[in-house]
Design an enzyme around this catalytic site. Sequence first.
Site, PDB file in Angstrom:
ATOM      1  N   ARG A  45      12.865   3.199   0.976  1.00  0.00           N
ATOM      2  CA  ARG A  45      12.939   3.777  -0.366  1.00  0.00           C
ATOM      3  C   ARG A  45      13.750   5.076  -0.337  1.00  0.00           C
ATOM      4  NH1 ARG A  45       7.197   3.608  -2.524  1.00  0.00           N
ATOM      5  NH2 ARG A  45       6.992   4.454  -0.429  1.00  0.00           N
ATOM      6  N   LYS A 205      -7.374 -11.435   1.499  1.00  0.00           N
ATOM      7  CA  LYS A 205      -7.293 -12.164   2.775  1.00  0.00           C
ATOM      8  C   LYS A 205      -8.235 -13.365   2.772  1.00  0.00           C
ATOM      9  CE  LYS A 205      -6.179  -7.927   5.283  1.00  0.00           C
ATOM     10  NZ  LYS A 205      -6.790  -6.760   5.947  1.00  0.00           N
TER      11      LYS A 205
HETATM   12  P1  NAP Z   1       4.129   1.631   4.419  1.00  0.00           P
HETATM   13  O1  NAP Z   1       3.899   2.353   5.704  1.00  0.00           O
HETATM   14  O2  NAP Z   1       3.779   2.304   3.147  1.00  0.00           O
HETATM   15  O3  NAP Z   1       5.662   1.188   4.391  1.00  0.00           O
HETATM   16  C1  NAP Z   1       6.281   0.669   3.236  1.00  0.00           C
HETATM   17  C2  NAP Z   1       7.780   0.720   3.472  1.00  0.00           C
HETATM   18  O4  NAP Z   1       8.429   0.096   2.364  1.00  0.00           O
HETATM   19  C3  NAP Z   1       8.349   2.148   3.562  1.00  0.00           C
HETATM   20  O5  NAP Z   1       9.307   2.198   4.597  1.00  0.00           O
HETATM   21  C4  NAP Z   1       9.035   2.350   2.209  1.00  0.00           C
HETATM   22  O6  NAP Z   1      10.160   3.212   2.273  1.00  0.00           O
HETATM   23  C5  NAP Z   1       9.490   0.931   1.926  1.00  0.00           C
HETATM   24  N1  NAP Z   1       9.737   0.693   0.503  1.00  0.00           N
HETATM   25  C6  NAP Z   1       8.881   0.836  -0.511  1.00  0.00           C
HETATM   26  N2  NAP Z   1       9.482   0.527  -1.692  1.00  0.00           N
HETATM   27  C7  NAP Z   1      10.745   0.181  -1.381  1.00  0.00           C
HETATM   28  C8  NAP Z   1      11.871  -0.241  -2.132  1.00  0.00           C
HETATM   29  N3  NAP Z   1      11.798  -0.370  -3.454  1.00  0.00           N
HETATM   30  N4  NAP Z   1      13.015  -0.538  -1.491  1.00  0.00           N
HETATM   31  C9  NAP Z   1      13.099  -0.417  -0.144  1.00  0.00           C
HETATM   32  N5  NAP Z   1      12.065  -0.046   0.642  1.00  0.00           N
HETATM   33  C10 NAP Z   1      10.904   0.273   0.032  1.00  0.00           C
HETATM   34  O7  NAP Z   1       3.325   0.247   4.427  1.00  0.00           O
HETATM   35  P2  NAP Z   1       2.796  -0.586   5.689  1.00  0.00           P
HETATM   36  O8  NAP Z   1       1.469  -0.074   6.105  1.00  0.00           O
HETATM   37  O9  NAP Z   1       3.874  -0.722   6.705  1.00  0.00           O
HETATM   38  O10 NAP Z   1       2.489  -2.007   4.994  1.00  0.00           O
HETATM   39  C11 NAP Z   1       3.525  -2.909   4.693  1.00  0.00           C
HETATM   40  C12 NAP Z   1       2.915  -4.256   4.317  1.00  0.00           C
HETATM   41  O11 NAP Z   1       2.171  -4.764   5.411  1.00  0.00           O
HETATM   42  C13 NAP Z   1       1.935  -4.203   3.139  1.00  0.00           C
HETATM   43  O12 NAP Z   1       2.037  -5.376   2.396  1.00  0.00           O
HETATM   44  C14 NAP Z   1       0.573  -4.128   3.828  1.00  0.00           C
HETATM   45  O13 NAP Z   1      -0.472  -4.627   3.021  1.00  0.00           O
HETATM   46  C15 NAP Z   1       0.825  -5.035   5.000  1.00  0.00           C
HETATM   47  N6  NAP Z   1      -0.038  -4.832   6.146  1.00  0.00           N
HETATM   48  C16 NAP Z   1      -0.230  -3.558   6.637  1.00  0.00           C
HETATM   49  C17 NAP Z   1      -1.027  -3.379   7.761  1.00  0.00           C
HETATM   50  C18 NAP Z   1      -1.274  -2.023   8.338  1.00  0.00           C
HETATM   51  O14 NAP Z   1      -2.124  -1.927   9.240  1.00  0.00           O
HETATM   52  N7  NAP Z   1      -0.588  -0.975   7.877  1.00  0.00           N
HETATM   53  C19 NAP Z   1      -1.607  -4.496   8.375  1.00  0.00           C
HETATM   54  C20 NAP Z   1      -1.376  -5.770   7.853  1.00  0.00           C
HETATM   55  C21 NAP Z   1      -0.580  -5.920   6.734  1.00  0.00           C
HETATM   56  P3  NAP Z   1       9.989   4.764   2.677  1.00  0.00           P
HETATM   57  O15 NAP Z   1       9.632   4.757   4.122  1.00  0.00           O
HETATM   58  O16 NAP Z   1      11.336   5.352   2.425  1.00  0.00           O
HETATM   59  O17 NAP Z   1       8.910   5.315   1.796  1.00  0.00           O
HETATM   60  N1  HSE Z   2      -5.665  -1.976   5.027  1.00  0.00           N
HETATM   61  C1  HSE Z   2      -5.780  -3.146   5.827  1.00  0.00           C
HETATM   62  C2  HSE Z   2      -7.052  -3.051   6.652  1.00  0.00           C
HETATM   63  C3  HSE Z   2      -4.593  -3.295   6.719  1.00  0.00           C
HETATM   64  O1  HSE Z   2      -7.630  -1.962   6.727  1.00  0.00           O
HETATM   65  O2  HSE Z   2      -7.487  -4.060   7.201  1.00  0.00           O
HETATM   66  C4  HSE Z   2      -4.566  -4.605   7.452  1.00  0.00           C
HETATM   67  O3  HSE Z   2      -4.354  -5.661   6.588  1.00  0.00           O
END
Ligand code: NAP
Ligand code: HSE
Length: 445
Positions: A45, A205
């Site tokens: 972003r 989930k």
């Molecule tokens: P995050 O840390 O908030 O990262 C989101 C990324 O998307 C950031 O790099 C952001 O850019 C980018 N972004 C947002 N809007 C955008 C746009 N319009 N155009 C281009 N890039 C954009 O999220 P995350 O924790 O990695 O999670 C990502 C996905 O994985 C989600 O669906 C989440 O539910 C899933 N997930 C997460 C986990 C976990 O443990 N975190 C586990 C399983 C699944 P910036 O960096 O510039 O802000």
């Molecule tokens: N927020 C989620 C959790 C990330 O706590 O399990 C993994 O999907």
Amino acid sequence: MEQVNLGLIGGGTVGGGVFQALARHGDLLAQRLGTRLNLTRVAVRDLQKARSTPFPASILTTDWRSIVQDPQIDVVIELMGGTTTARDVVRAALIAGKPVVTANKALLSAHGPELFALAAQHHVNLYYEASVAGGIPIIKVLRESFAGNRITRLAGIVNGTCNYILTRMKLEGADFQAVLADAQRLGYAEAEPSLDIDGHDAAHKTGILASLAHGFWVKPEQIHTEGIRHIDALDIRFATQLGYTIKLLGIVKDLGTKGRGPSATRGIQVAVYPALVPNTHVLASVNYAFNAISLRGDIVGDTLFYGRGAGQDPTASSVLSDLADAALDLRHGCHQRVPAFTPCGGSRGPACRVVPMEEVVSRYYLRLSVVDKPGVFAKVAALLAAAKIGISSVIQPEGHVGETVPVILMIHDAPNRAMQAALARIAKLGFVKAPPVLLRVETLE
Ligand code: NAP
Ligand code: HSE
């Protein structure tokens, strides 16, 4: 060597993990797959943001469309989260004929049927191993490994944040808000933490797992969902005293078939709620951000899948698994290799329906805050008896007459509708001084 070009949308916690894991194991994957996975573009972003992941500036862009439309990109990885732009990204990629890998359970929960139909229409695969239970390969298990089973019961700890909070509350007596802040700092919690603590992430989930297990799309509004906000240190203490641990569970249970012939239906319970799990059951020992899914198949019997359910590396591991599949599927021209859903109903047996929670029978833990005076317990017991609800045990710590004390009642199996109605009457009694806390007990026998 052949190579597959990857375009990543989202370079945050998980996207950064994928970049680092590819850097670390690119050669190993190339050796194993006979194809190199080549991450060529990453959309974020904000280009100015300080990042812990060292993406080369030359591959970063803020224009996700330029990645999806780039003819050199073979596979699109959606790791941005959310359900609006992410939907546009996935739709655009599928329409362009590119396989998509996503970890976005909220997106699948809201738009799964549309996206899977689009993938089928464009003869491409949509991969989503990282969407449930972080590093545990549970999607593959349900789609492939247990294809020869009917899944009779699934009980899962599928939200790392809630499990982390409940574990630290139990083991350290930690404060809810402080522990939530730690979960956010460690990258487990969703950007909007109410998704985690109010049970919605677990519901997304659980819906995905239920749909895979039973072959019909479970809509989010059909999933009875309760979070952990109302869990008090007192409940954790009493549960421990009774030999239980409180866990937020995703539950999918086959409640059996009703009716005969073409009008027969198979009832499935799909729900998320905090439940008391016996300490003798392995799920009770799953701590911190670990997830575990206990799956019972009618051929395989009981199985258990355990691992890190959230965080950068475990989630990246599942994304890599999907990328390996995508690379091999592209190489061998496999489209829709294993269908996302194998529907029930029609010639394939009774149609499935989600049984409303009021019809489900549960065991309960009930905590009342009551004034300690003669006749209190008799009145509560009478209201429960009038509803044909039986008490299996009672704890009342010794208090002083006239003071408010907690009373814990363990309740035998009762339909949720009857229990809620009785509880509404109990809550109105003058000596009940705080909203009752009702939790279900899952014996997981
Ligand atoms: P995050 O840390 O908030 O990262 C989101 C990324 O998307 C950031 O790099 C952001 O850019 C980018 N972004 C947002 N809007 C955008 C746009 N319009 N155009 C281009 N890039 C954009 O999220 P995350 O924790 O990695 O999670 C990502 C996905 O994985 C989600 O669906 C989440 O539910 C899933 N997930 C997460 C986990 C976990 O443990 N975190 C586990 C399983 C699944 P910036 O960096 O510039 O802000
Ligand atoms: N927020 C989620 C959790 C990330 O706590 O399990 C993994 O999907």
